[in-house]
Design an enzyme around this catalytic site. Sequence first.
Site, PDB file in Angstrom:
ATOM      1  N   ASP A  16      -3.616  -0.122  13.966  1.00 57.12           N
ATOM      2  CA  ASP A  16      -4.081  -1.171  13.058  1.00 57.12           C
ATOM      3  C   ASP A  16      -5.393  -1.716  13.589  1.00 57.12           C
ATOM      4  O   ASP A  16      -5.468  -2.841  14.098  1.00 57.12           O
ATOM      5  CB  ASP A  16      -3.021  -2.266  12.972  1.00 57.12           C
ATOM      6  CG  ASP A  16      -3.278  -3.234  11.821  1.00 57.12           C
ATOM      7  OD1 ASP A  16      -4.127  -2.925  10.961  1.00 57.12           O
ATOM      8  OD2 ASP A  16      -2.625  -4.290  11.784  1.00 57.12           O
ATOM      9  N   GLU A  95      -9.425  -0.035   2.129  1.00 52.25           N
ATOM     10  CA  GLU A  95      -8.988  -1.067   1.184  1.00 52.25           C
ATOM     11  C   GLU A  95      -9.993  -1.331   0.064  1.00 52.25           C
ATOM     12  O   GLU A  95     -11.206  -1.371   0.280  1.00 52.25           O
ATOM     13  CB  GLU A  95      -8.726  -2.368   1.953  1.00 52.25           C
ATOM     14  CG  GLU A  95      -7.999  -3.412   1.126  1.00 52.25           C
ATOM     15  CD  GLU A  95      -7.098  -4.279   1.982  1.00 52.25           C
ATOM     16  OE1 GLU A  95      -6.604  -5.288   1.450  1.00 52.25           O
ATOM     17  OE2 GLU A  95      -6.870  -3.945   3.159  1.00 52.25           O
ATOM     18  N   LYS A 131      -5.904   1.370  -0.062  1.00 55.34           N
ATOM     19  CA  LYS A 131      -5.113   0.150   0.094  1.00 55.34           C
ATOM     20  C   LYS A 131      -5.392  -0.806  -1.061  1.00 55.34           C
ATOM     21  O   LYS A 131      -6.538  -1.087  -1.388  1.00 55.34           O
ATOM     22  CB  LYS A 131      -5.441  -0.538   1.419  1.00 55.34           C
ATOM     23  CG  LYS A 131      -4.902   0.177   2.634  1.00 55.34           C
ATOM     24  CD  LYS A 131      -5.248  -0.555   3.916  1.00 55.34           C
ATOM     25  CE  LYS A 131      -4.374  -1.753   4.146  1.00 55.34           C
ATOM     26  NZ  LYS A 131      -4.630  -2.362   5.479  1.00 55.34           N
ATOM     27  N   THR A 155      -0.549  -3.092   0.188  1.00 53.43           N
ATOM     28  CA  THR A 155      -0.610  -4.032   1.296  1.00 53.43           C
ATOM     29  C   THR A 155      -0.302  -5.462   0.845  1.00 53.43           C
ATOM     30  O   THR A 155      -0.052  -5.708  -0.330  1.00 53.43           O
ATOM     31  CB  THR A 155      -1.995  -3.943   1.967  1.00 53.43           C
ATOM     32  OG1 THR A 155      -1.997  -4.730   3.157  1.00 53.43           O
ATOM     33  CG2 THR A 155      -3.097  -4.416   1.024  1.00 53.43           C
ATOM     34  N   PHE A 177       4.426  -7.172   5.597  1.00 52.82           N
ATOM     35  CA  PHE A 177       3.788  -7.913   6.692  1.00 52.82           C
ATOM     36  C   PHE A 177       4.823  -8.735   7.463  1.00 52.82           C
ATOM     37  O   PHE A 177       5.232  -9.803   7.024  1.00 52.82           O
ATOM     38  CB  PHE A 177       2.702  -8.832   6.122  1.00 52.82           C
ATOM     39  CG  PHE A 177       1.383  -8.139   5.898  1.00 52.82           C
ATOM     40  CD1 PHE A 177       1.318  -6.832   5.484  1.00 52.82           C
ATOM     41  CD2 PHE A 177       0.196  -8.822   6.102  1.00 52.82           C
ATOM     42  CE1 PHE A 177       0.109  -6.194   5.278  1.00 52.82           C
ATOM     43  CE2 PHE A 177      -1.025  -8.206   5.899  1.00 52.82           C
ATOM     44  CZ  PHE A 177      -1.077  -6.888   5.492  1.00 52.82           C
TER      45      PHE A 177
END
Length: 327
Positions: A16, A95, A131, A155, A177
């Site tokens: 990440d 993303e 994303k 996400t 998350f």
Amino acid sequence: MNKLSQLREMTAVVADTGDINAIRQFTPLDATTNPSLLLKAAQQAEYQPLIDDAIAWAATQAGSSSEQTGLCVDRLAAKIGNEILQIVPGRISTEVDARLSFDTKATLERARRLMDLYAQMDVAPERVLIKVASTWEGIKAAEILEREGIHCNLTLLFSFAQARACADAGVTLISPFVGRILDWHLQNTDATGFTKEEDPGVQSVRRIHQFYKQHGYQTTVMGASFRNTGQIEALAGCDSLTISPNLLAELAADEGELPRVLSADSASGKTAAAISEGEFRFQHNDDAMAHEKLGEGIRKFVVDQVALEDQLKARAAQSATAAEIAQ
């Protein structure tokens, strides 16, 4: 073996980060980026030539100044993604602009543009995950993209309703998350701490993982946003986990035993009923944590997206001034 090595035997480990040195150090299967990570990556010396390339390329494209800036950001994201793909054997997640989170059409256009940029660098489509925020509009865009062969990573996922809708849409991967769920409960309840078994973020991912396996969904569950290694250990055996470099280092330094917690043995083959838009919106908004964290997450990504754009515009202006002086 250390705990990181043990984890790799049962879970796909994803980095990440956009830090290319950290990716080289920990050799993850995949890597994932977002506007916040790209903003940090843009400060690294290794990426300065890529920034100059993105600025020069965007200046040759048609459109207004703001449109060229958007193109510049996407070009940089794809360039950084391509650099990371030279190291990881799997996939990179890139993303879509978070300001498009509630616009299905615009999300589709931006996702296709990102894939075109990767294609120009001869990156195979199966090595890229687009994303998209797990809003209803984002999930509907992902459903269309998946049918086009563009694989998606949904996400900012906090609620079970979001997970259900993503499964119905047939998305490739979701990123629930963990840490941000914990943050909310520490800030909004009387709790001062949780064991890893009681951790509300851990419990959320475990519920989603069990539901997916029970009903035979092929969507990958990738836990994200960890605050400590205890959360990671409590999800050992999850399909995939995306982990920051500092926590990867902690796991690599720990020689203790890491038992498997999650497995796919609960599959029943029974299909679950699809969630409707009305059910999705009510259930998601009825979950105060999920409602607040989704909005907050989008806002934070937008702040970092704008900061990155401002940095690129300032760099472009400096380059233009230097070119004028040279003439």
